[in-house]
Design an enzyme around this catalytic site. Structure first.
Site, mmCIF file in Angstrom:
data_model
loop_
_atom_site.group_PDB
_atom_site.id
_atom_site.type_symbol
_atom_site.label_atom_id
_atom_site.label_comp_id
_atom_site.label_asym_id
_atom_site.label_seq_id
_atom_site.Cartn_x
_atom_site.Cartn_y
_atom_site.Cartn_z
ATOM 1 C CG ASP A 170 31.285 -19.788 -85.368
ATOM 2 O OD1 ASP A 170 30.389 -19.473 -86.190
ATOM 3 O OD2 ASP A 170 32.223 -19.026 -85.077
ATOM 4 C CG ASP B 292 28.554 -14.733 -89.627
ATOM 5 O OD1 ASP B 292 28.749 -15.954 -89.449
ATOM 6 O OD2 ASP B 292 29.219 -13.865 -89.041
ATOM 7 C CB CYS C 16 49.543 -17.477 -60.532
ATOM 8 S SG CYS C 16 47.781 -17.719 -60.797
ATOM 9 C CB CYS D 213 44.826 -19.837 -60.338
ATOM 10 S SG CYS D 213 45.781 -20.864 -61.459
ATOM 11 C CB CYS E 260 49.713 -21.386 -60.591
ATOM 12 S SG CYS E 260 49.355 -20.931 -62.279
HETATM 13 N N1 GUN Z 1 34.058 -16.094 -84.616
HETATM 14 C C1 GUN Z 1 34.753 -14.950 -84.423
HETATM 15 N N2 GUN Z 1 34.238 -13.955 -85.185
HETATM 16 C C2 GUN Z 1 33.196 -14.489 -85.864
HETATM 17 C C3 GUN Z 1 32.253 -13.946 -86.808
HETATM 18 O O1 GUN Z 1 32.288 -12.778 -87.173
HETATM 19 N N3 GUN Z 1 31.297 -14.823 -87.266
HETATM 20 C C4 GUN Z 1 31.225 -16.130 -86.871
HETATM 21 N N4 GUN Z 1 30.258 -16.895 -87.342
HETATM 22 N N5 GUN Z 1 32.109 -16.639 -85.989
HETATM 23 C C5 GUN Z 1 33.075 -15.833 -85.502
HETATM 24 ZN ZN ZN Z 2 47.545 -19.553 -62.160
#
Ligand code: GUN
Ligand code: ZN
Length: 642
Positions: free
Chosen positions: A88, A123, A273, A275, A278
């Site tokens: 990201d 963005d 749980c 899993c 756990c």
């Molecule tokens: N992570 C969670 N929401 C967003 C988003 O709207 N844009 C970007 N780039 N990362 C995110």
């Molecule tokens: Zn668990």
């Protein structure tokens, strides 16, 4: 390159080809914080089987040590992760902490530089409380930055994020504007606050309006969705990728994810749980764990909940039953139930992708089931395409087993002899006797005790239908005399199913001249329809619908103009398809937009000559957008097989 291998409405199982291997979707990418690895990327890969992760390039870029390392050895080696790495861009940091001090160009360049497989545009996060003007202005900036990112991406893939706050027209506009750009994945962004505030109803509007504008050949990522409780619904709406930071964030403050919600360790009465994280642990033992060990155990538990649910979602997609799982899951929280109810308002869009038939029976899980596309489609076809054999109706009630015409054979016979068309009041609404074997009428399971919503709805649909199609109605049980009308129930059914499936004009063309029906000796069901000596249709025992044979297709083509039921292919595909090979997307030059998945299709050449018949796998919009994959499964040889 993204290829759909199995679909259930908008939901799909896909193969997404990347530099670091083929990723099967739907997939969830755990968020890896490069500064705090609660569960290491290597463990995510080996112990949990995650083939993709997401990390944040903005955090890496702002930490001199991490930045130097990433630039020196690359992201895969730095994180020790052999699968797909998505990064990201810092947008989420701007949502959390305000303006970030970088440019789009810098961020895209940096992501490329450290060897990310899929990078993200910087963005602008459109907040749910923003005005429409503010949202529209910021979308223009996001679009410009996306163009810039596409120009400089090289061999890195790029995430083109759909923004637009809660404004559906802006979401669709943003998505549509990105369709011509060289984007590889479309995350739907700006939805974290909606999910945090349990505003799932608006989430449905946001996802569907984005999907309306999107190019179907690219995977869709729901940014920030990682709770197992929303996965079934999100996949049902056509989301392919997810990411979860919550598994680790929640673990940090003792919150455990379960399929029905998130629970604080301090509030829990018992652990219960099984899993792998756990197993063998009691609640007391978990509470008493040393901080780090406890955090790791809970993070792992959270990851197991996610992987379990994702596996289940995939199984339901493969079985063509995802609606059922989504309905079950949406009952775990009122806000999710709202989402499910809201989805009904996007009926028009969901219906375009909903298969005409499925293997196995459809299960009713509650009043919301009536919002599924199959219900509306049945009623609309009944309205538009059904022509009663008589103008008087006899009403019966859905009390016996199905198909009705077998369970109530004697009653139906008496009604027919008296000149009445038997009509059953069912949870689908009115069902004329001759349509009772087709999907989904006979292939559905309802509880014996129906909810009042469904009863009222079914009653009102029936009243409307009777007024619309008949001049007189009586209760089936009131017919006591033996009438003298002569009728042929098989012939009435043969035509009614054809009208339901192909429409009135095509049926007039099909049922021309002398009609003979071949009836199965074993089941008493219609098998083949012969017209003037030509075998034109075969009825499938499983779903009570027809398989169209080439002889039948020829008749439809000469009577109903293109593009009706047609999938036209280019000249170079003609020899292959004529031999019974499937039609691939890249060879389709025109396709009827009304054809639904699993519907019978007529494959034609450039001169509208029939070269094959088959069943639709994808719909027109998908076919024109996909570069690969089967568009029509062609029937080879005689055409008796399904
Ligand atoms: N992570 C969670 N929401 C967003 C988003 O709207 N844009 C970007 N780039 N990362 C995110
Ligand atoms: Zn668990």
């Amino acid at each position: 390159m993204f290829e759909v291998v199995k679909r259930d409405g908008l939901a799909r199982i896909g193969k997404f080809q990347t530099r670091s291997g083929v990723l099967e979707t739907p997939a969830l990418l755990p968020v890896v914080n490069p500064k705090i690895c609660t569960v290491s990327p290597r463990e995510l890969y080996e112990e949990f089987g995650f083939r993709a992760i997401i990390t944040n390039s903005y955090i890496i870029k702002n930490n001199p040590e991490l930045k130097a390392k990433a630039q020196e050895v690359g992201l895969h080696e730095m994180l020790d992760f052999p699968g797909v790495i998505m990064t990201d861009s810092g947008t989420f940091q701007s949502h959390m902490y305000g303006e970030v001090e970088v440019t789009n160009e810098e961020m895209v360049g940096f992501q490329k530089n450290i060897g990310t497989d899929i990078g993200t545009v910087l963005d602008i996060f459109t907040e749910p409380y923003w005005t429409k003007e503010q949202t529209a202005d910021s979308i223009e900036i996001t679009l410009e930055r996306t163009k810039e990112a596409c120009d400089m991406k090289g061999d890195m893939m790029i995430n083109g994020v759909i923004q637009g706050s809660v404004y559906q027209d802006l979401r669709e506009y943003c998505a549509r504007s990105m369709a011509p750009m060289d984007v590889d994945v479309h995350p739907i962004g700006g939805v974290v606050p909606l999910m945090e505030q349990y505003r799932y109803l608006e989430l449905v509007d946001v996802v569907i309006s984005s999907k309306r504008g999107l190019n179907p050949n690219r995977p869709v990522h729901l940014f920030g969705a990682g709770h197992p409780m929303v996965l079934a619904l999100a996949v049902l709406m056509g989301c392919d990728l997810f990411d979860s930071a919550s598994y680790a964030k929640f673990a940090r403050d003792d919150r455990m994810m379960f399929i029905d919600g998130t629970y604080r360790l301090q509030d829990m009465q018992s652990l219960d749980c099984n899993c792998p994280a756990c197993r063998g642990l009691t609640l007391e033992a978990l509470r008493k764990m040393e901080k780090k060990e406890k955090e790791r155990t809970i993070a792992k538990h959270n990851l197991y909940q996610i992987t379990n649910e994702l596996a289940l979602v995939k199984r339901y997609v493969r079985e063509g039953r995802l609606w059922e799982l989504a309905e079950m899951r949406c009952r775990s929280h009122p806000a999710l139930l709202d989402a499910l109810r809201r989805l009904e308002e996007h009926w028009d869009f969901m219906e375009r992708y909903d298969p005409i038939s499925r293997d196995g029976a459809m299960f009713y899980t509650g009043a919301e089931t009536r919002g599924r596309p199959v219900f509306g489609r049945y009623i609309s076809r009944l309205w538009d395409r059904y022509i009663p054999a008589t103008d008087k109706a006899a009403l019966f009630y859905d009390e016996d087993s199905k198909p009705y015409s077998r369970a109530m054979a004697a009653d139906f016979n008496r009604a027919r002899k008296a000149g009445y068309t038997p009509v059953v009041v069912s949870p689908f609404g009115p069902v004329p006797a001759e349509l009772d074997e087709l999907y989904p009428i006979a292939q559905s399971v309802f509880p014996k005790i129906l909810d009042s919503d469904t009863l009222i709805e079914s009653e009102s649909l029936t009243v409307n239908f009777l007024e619309h199609k008949f001049t007189e109605t009586i209760n089936g049980s009131d017919i006591t005399d033996d009438g003298t009308e002569v009728y042929d129930p098989d012939m009435i059914r043969a035509k009614a199913v054809s009208r339901y499936q192909f429409g009135i004009d095509a049926t007039d063309a099909l049922f021309r001249g002398k009609i003979e029906l071949v009836i199965s000796k074993n089941t008493g069901k219609i098998r083949n329809v012969i017209s003037d000596g030509e075998h034109i249709l075969s009825m499938r025992a499983g779903d009570g619908l027809y398989t169209l044979r080439k002889e039948g297709a020829d008749r439809i083509v000469s009577a109903v103009p293109a593009p009706f039921m047609r999938v036209r292919v280019s000249d170079d595909a003609v020899p292959f398809v004529s031999e019974g090979k499937n039609v691939f997307c890249q060879f389709v030059t025109e396709c009827d937009k009304e054809l639904r998945p699993m519907e019978e299709a007529i494959v034609t050449d450039g001169n509208d000559k029939v070269i094959a018949t088959g069943r639709m796998i994808l719909v027109a919009e998908e076919i024109s957008s996909f570069k690969k994959g089967v568009a029509v499964k062609v029937r080879s040889g005689a055409g008796d097989e399904t």
